[in-house]
Design a protein around this motif. Sequence first.
Motif, PDB file in Angstrom:
ATOM      1  N   PRO A  21      42.181  27.355  44.684  1.00  6.49           N
ATOM      2  CA  PRO A  21      42.051  28.686  45.295  1.00  6.49           C
ATOM      3  C   PRO A  21      41.242  28.679  46.581  1.00  6.49           C
ATOM      4  CG  PRO A  21      41.369  28.676  42.980  1.00  6.49           C
ATOM      5  CD  PRO A  21      41.442  27.269  43.435  1.00  6.49           C
ATOM      6  N   ALA A  65      46.976  32.779  46.740  1.00  6.65           N
ATOM      7  CA  ALA A  65      47.105  33.943  45.862  1.00  6.65           C
ATOM      8  C   ALA A  65      48.368  33.837  45.019  1.00  6.65           C
ATOM      9  CB  ALA A  65      47.116  35.227  46.691  1.00  6.65           C
ATOM     10  N   ILE A  68      47.688  31.605  42.108  1.00  8.13           N
ATOM     11  CA  ILE A  68      46.883  32.291  41.087  1.00  8.13           C
ATOM     12  C   ILE A  68      47.772  33.202  40.259  1.00  8.13           C
ATOM     13  CG2 ILE A  68      45.021  33.949  40.715  1.00  8.13           C
ATOM     14  CD1 ILE A  68      43.696  32.809  43.263  1.00  8.13           C
ATOM     15  N   GLN A  89      37.499  31.468  49.908  1.00 11.48           N
ATOM     16  CA  GLN A  89      38.228  32.154  48.847  1.00 11.48           C
ATOM     17  C   GLN A  89      38.101  33.671  48.959  1.00 11.48           C
ATOM     18  OE1 GLN A  89      37.725  32.177  44.131  1.00 11.48           O
ATOM     19  NE2 GLN A  89      38.142  30.122  44.893  1.00 11.48           N
ATOM     20  N   LEU A  93      40.932  37.163  47.863  1.00 13.40           N
ATOM     21  CA  LEU A  93      40.725  38.271  46.929  1.00 13.40           C
ATOM     22  C   LEU A  93      41.545  39.519  47.245  1.00 13.40           C
ATOM     23  CD1 LEU A  93      36.861  38.116  46.232  1.00 13.40           C
ATOM     24  CD2 LEU A  93      38.735  37.072  44.942  1.00 13.40           C
ATOM     25  N   LEU A  96      45.204  39.618  45.783  1.00 12.92           N
ATOM     26  CA  LEU A  96      45.462  39.454  44.357  1.00 12.92           C
ATOM     27  C   LEU A  96      45.950  40.749  43.718  1.00 12.92           C
ATOM     28  CD1 LEU A  96      42.462  37.187  43.283  1.00 12.92           C
ATOM     29  CD2 LEU A  96      44.800  36.508  43.874  1.00 12.92           C
ATOM     30  N   ARG A  98      45.707  42.943  40.774  1.00 13.63           N
ATOM     31  CA  ARG A  98      44.803  43.195  39.650  1.00 13.63           C
ATOM     32  C   ARG A  98      45.570  43.469  38.360  1.00 13.63           C
ATOM     33  NH1 ARG A  98      39.396  43.804  41.038  1.00 13.63           N
ATOM     34  NH2 ARG A  98      39.050  44.058  43.276  1.00 13.63           N
ATOM     35  N   ASN A 114      34.411  29.363  43.897  1.00 18.61           N
ATOM     36  CA  ASN A 114      35.139  30.082  42.849  1.00 18.61           C
ATOM     37  C   ASN A 114      34.313  31.199  42.223  1.00 18.61           C
ATOM     38  OD1 ASN A 114      37.757  28.489  42.595  1.00 18.61           O
ATOM     39  ND2 ASN A 114      36.222  26.860  42.452  1.00 18.61           N
ATOM     40  N   ASN A 116      33.828  33.721  43.775  1.00 23.05           N
ATOM     41  CA  ASN A 116      34.656  34.856  44.195  1.00 23.05           C
ATOM     42  C   ASN A 116      35.576  35.315  43.078  1.00 23.05           C
ATOM     43  OD1 ASN A 116      34.378  35.384  47.292  1.00 23.05           O
ATOM     44  ND2 ASN A 116      34.433  33.157  47.127  1.00 23.05           N
ATOM     45  N   LEU A 117      36.360  34.382  42.547  1.00 24.06           N
ATOM     46  CA  LEU A 117      37.342  34.745  41.524  1.00 24.06           C
ATOM     47  C   LEU A 117      36.661  35.111  40.212  1.00 24.06           C
ATOM     48  CD1 LEU A 117      40.262  35.175  40.813  1.00 24.06           C
ATOM     49  CD2 LEU A 117      40.547  32.711  40.508  1.00 24.06           C
ATOM     50  N   TYR A 120      35.570  38.618  40.559  1.00 26.00           N
ATOM     51  CA  TYR A 120      36.785  39.445  40.518  1.00 26.00           C
ATOM     52  C   TYR A 120      37.219  39.670  39.071  1.00 26.00           C
ATOM     53  CZ  TYR A 120      41.690  40.676  41.641  1.00 26.00           C
ATOM     54  OH  TYR A 120      42.916  41.281  41.741  1.00 26.00           O
ATOM     55  N   GLU A 225      33.661  43.126  45.468  1.00 30.54           N
ATOM     56  CA  GLU A 225      33.468  42.718  44.070  1.00 30.54           C
ATOM     57  C   GLU A 225      32.033  42.880  43.585  1.00 30.54           C
ATOM     58  OE1 GLU A 225      36.085  42.407  42.321  1.00 30.54           O
ATOM     59  OE2 GLU A 225      37.343  42.485  44.109  1.00 30.54           O
TER      60      GLU A 225
END
Length: 348
Positions: A21, A65, A68, A89, A93, A96, A98, A114, A116-117, A120, A225
């Motif tokens: 990612p 993305a 993911i 990354q 976001l 993505l 949701r 990561n 970040n994810l 999220y 986030e």
Amino acid sequence: MTTPAYPPKPVPGDRVAVISPSTALPGILPLPYELGLERLRKEYGLEPVEYPATRRMGSTPQERADDIHAAFADPDVRAVMASIGGDDQITVLPLLDRELIRANPKPFFGYSDNTNLLAYLWNMGIVGYHGASVMCELGRPGAMDPLTAESVRAALFGSGEYELRPAERWRDVDRDWADPATFESEPETRPGTGWTWVNADRVVEGRGWGGCLEILAWLLMADREIPRDLSVHDGGVLFLETSEELPSGEEVFRVLRNMGERGLLRRFSALLMGRAKTWSFEHPNSPEEGARYAAEQREAVLRAMRAYAPDTTIVFDVDLGHTDPQIVIPYGGVIRVDGPARRITVTY
């Protein structure tokens, strides 16, 4: 924001997505990556599944993305693991979906960029796992550290409590991943020093949030986030660590000061501070220089916490993040910090 829930766990024989990612270092440094894939198969009994951008350096945020989305949407994939971190990354976001990810919750493993994810997923009510990248932990030269291997196994397959323990030996000096000789022997380690406790007169149990301090600073700057209602963190456990970029003590203090000014620090009842990474190829510190750097970082953390959350229980040198061995921390999962007993327990 709903209370984070644990997604279903894989079992040996299942397929696990391996994605990049952030940056696709597997494309230019295949040795630790291939070793990590082999260990996923042989030591954990999982079948790794790659995606178009997993080894493609320079892939766009949209391509990452897409990977993911594909990993979470595939019903035959039971967990998702990052190959490694990176530094952009945050640009993935906004792309993505949701609802797609919320409808297909899966354990996600990664740290560093990561974060970040992980943040999220936290905001969607999905517990993630801070740690266990394919290249760093599973691709460790010689063998996986037993403490890491045990934690990864418990986090991958387990669902109950897991007690953390300090590393008996540790290291943070890296070797060249492009050199095959790197993988012919164990890395050099040094004796562990245990954990250091501050305000250890209480028991705290709450949900974990945090990650790599530099990435949290970027999320705060981008206003992305970070929950608007900070009360969701009341009584929680903050866990932080710093990367191989070795931010100065003053920079660490300033980030924490800004978190304090925002009202974040006082919300948490405990802080787990990861063992500071003190060496990098850009800053090849001697052991003495590394010790001074770690001491400066600790004082910076204490200075900020004294100003904004003086009663918070703090544990320094927890083996999380950019260190070896590494313990996986459930991001949004329950963490119990027992000061009088000097024990830390997580629920995977």
